[in-house]
Design a protein around this motif. Structure first.
Motif, short mmCIF file in Angstrom:
data_model
loop_
_atom_site.label_atom_id
_atom_site.label_comp_id
_atom_site.label_asym_id
_atom_site.label_seq_id
_atom_site.Cartn_x
_atom_site.Cartn_y
_atom_site.Cartn_z
N LEU A 107 9.91 1.08 -11.71
CA LEU A 107 8.77 0.21 -11.36
C LEU A 107 8.58 0.14 -9.84
O LEU A 107 7.47 0.20 -9.16
CB LEU A 107 8.65 -1.07 -12.16
N ILE A 108 9.80 -0.38 -9.12
CA ILE A 108 9.90 -0.68 -7.68
C ILE A 108 9.62 0.51 -7.02
O ILE A 108 8.79 0.59 -6.05
CB ILE A 108 11.28 -1.25 -7.34
N GLU A 109 9.80 1.92 -7.56
CA GLU A 109 9.54 3.15 -6.77
C GLU A 109 8.09 3.18 -6.81
O GLU A 109 7.44 3.62 -5.84
CB GLU A 109 10.30 4.14 -7.53
N ASP A 110 7.63 3.02 -8.04
CA ASP A 110 6.10 3.23 -8.14
C ASP A 110 5.33 2.38 -7.22
O ASP A 110 4.35 2.70 -6.56
CB ASP A 110 5.68 3.18 -9.52
N PHE A 111 5.89 1.06 -7.14
CA PHE A 111 5.15 -0.10 -6.41
C PHE A 111 5.35 0.35 -4.75
O PHE A 111 4.24 0.37 -4.22
CB PHE A 111 5.76 -1.25 -6.54
N LEU A 112 6.49 0.82 -4.39
CA LEU A 112 6.66 1.06 -2.96
C LEU A 112 5.70 2.27 -2.60
O LEU A 112 5.37 2.19 -1.42
CB LEU A 112 8.13 1.28 -2.50
N GLN A 113 5.66 3.18 -3.44
CA GLN A 113 4.57 4.38 -3.03
C GLN A 113 3.43 3.77 -2.72
O GLN A 113 2.84 4.49 -1.77
CB GLN A 113 4.92 5.45 -4.23
N GLY A 114 2.80 3.05 -3.41
CA GLY A 114 1.49 2.66 -3.13
C GLY A 114 1.38 1.72 -2.18
O GLY A 114 0.48 1.73 -1.18
N PHE A 115 2.62 1.07 -1.58
CA PHE A 115 2.64 0.18 -0.58
C PHE A 115 2.63 0.92 0.66
O PHE A 115 2.18 0.50 1.71
CB PHE A 115 3.95 -0.91 -0.72
N TYR A 116 3.52 1.91 0.68
CA TYR A 116 3.60 2.75 1.80
C TYR A 116 2.13 3.51 2.39
O TYR A 116 1.83 3.78 3.43
CB TYR A 116 4.57 4.10 1.64
#
Length: 368
Positions: A107-116
């Motif tokens: 979930l963190i990975e998915d979130f950070l991809q959007g944040f980048y």
């Protein structure tokens, strides 16, 4: 170039091997940014030394850029990912869903991809760059990674004279939007074991754990280490020790003490108490509940005399009473604990306590 951008340009030229044009462009962007901050800040304007503030802000940003530049493209990404992951870890939990450690990392990975993506759009907007701008050189990538870290840590005013980091607010919103089914879907994706040519799940759910603890190679000992990490986190969760689990996760990221205190909102005294509580559970985990897994990872199993040298092994043998020596012999023979307890004429609980005590003795001898 004005005097401020010229100053930044010289620092960039001296601190990197980047081409002159790239240094000039970045120096100008940096000068524009700090000048805008200085113009919009009443505190800086009333300080009487706006120029000193501009130089200080610029130096701070240059130092961040140099850090990522010196790390290089790959390790720089790992560093940024780890830093932001540590900040949002405790906030990425879908409501009313008990996610596993791998599922939360996914979930963190998915979130950070959007944040980048959001950070890149903000970088383009604030520096008046085109919609198609992408950092291509190492210097440009370092500049963007440093910006992304600052962008995520920006304080956003909240009602009641409070404030919160922007990335935490984004993480909380992201977590609330996740349906209950998402944890199950992600766990299935992270457990995917298909052929190497089929990268459908891996493309969207990269294994973040290796990045978070900077494990570059998938060596057998690293895989075993990952099992120890997962089992320890599960052990802590089962005992409602969420604070210890968060503390352990931040320790995995090798963060300094003051950053751990800031992320967990603890005073030094509270952090010290939490650390002692974590150590207590760590010893219970290592010496009783999962001793075989931990000792296998430490290469200190029964087949290697609990990791003791010949002299240390003899020291342990000399310290045992007759019942303990018999217990150790039964364990070495591979006799199940229940059967061994009957042979010794003790209960299963007493057997476990005696074995834990013996492991503690070996632990103390090994770590002298």
């Amino acid at each position: 170039m004005d005097s401020l951008s010229q100053l930044f340009y010289q620092d960039l030229k001296n601190g990197t091997g980047a081409p002159e044009a790239g240094c000039q462009a970045m120096a100008q962007r940096l000068a524009n940014e700090v000048q805008r901050i200085c113009n919009e800040s009443d505190r800086i304007q009333s300080s009487g030394d706006v120029e000193a503030w501009a130089k200080s802000l610029g130096k701070h940003r240059l130092d961040q850029c140099f850090k990522y530049y010196n790390l290089g493209s790959r390790q720089g990404r790992v560093e940024l990912h780890s830093t932001l992951s540590a900040i949002v870890y405790r906030y990425i939990t879908p409501p009313q869903v008990q996610t596993s450690y791998p599922a939360r990392l996914a979930l963190i990975e998915d979130f950070l991809q959007g944040f980048y993506v959001e950070a890149l759009n903000a970088f383009r907007r604030e520096n008046q760059l085109g919609d198609r701008y992408q950092p291509r050189t190492l210097l440009e990538l370092a500049e963007f990674m440093a910006f992304s870290e600052r962008y995520g840590k920006r304080r956003i005013p909240l009602p009641g004279r409070r404030s919160q980091q922007l990335i935490i607010l984004r993480a909380q919103t992201f977590s609330k939007q996740q349906p209950p089914e998402v944890a199950i879907d992600i766990e299935q994706a992270t457990d995917y074991g298909g052929d190497g040519d089929d990268v459908r799940p891996a493309a969207s759910h990269q294994r973040v754990r290796e990045e978070m603890i900077a494990q570059a190679d998938d060596l057998p000992e690293n895989s075993l280490r990952g099992r120890v990490v997962e089992e320890l986190l599960a052990y802590l969760k089962e005992r409602n020790q969420d604070e210890c689990a968060d503390y352990f996760t931040l320790r995995l990221l090798d963060l300094p003490t003051h950053e751990i205190e800031a992320l967990l909102g603890l005073t030094p005294r509270q952090r010290d108490y939490l650390q002692q509580r974590f150590k207590y559970h760590l010893l219970r985990f290592a010496l009783s509940h999962h001793w075989e897994l931990v000792h296998e990872w430490l290469e200190a199993g029964l087949e290697t005399n609990l990791g003791l040298t010949a002299q240390q092994w003899q020291q342990l043998q000399d310290s045992l009473n007759a019942k303990q020596a018999r217990l150790l012999s039964l364990k070495q023979q591979g006799i199940p604990d229940g059967e061994a307890a009957k042979i010794l004429g003790i209960t299963a609980t007493q057997f476990q306590k005696q074995w834990t005590k013996l492991l503690e003795q070996a632990w103390e001898i090994r770590n002298v």
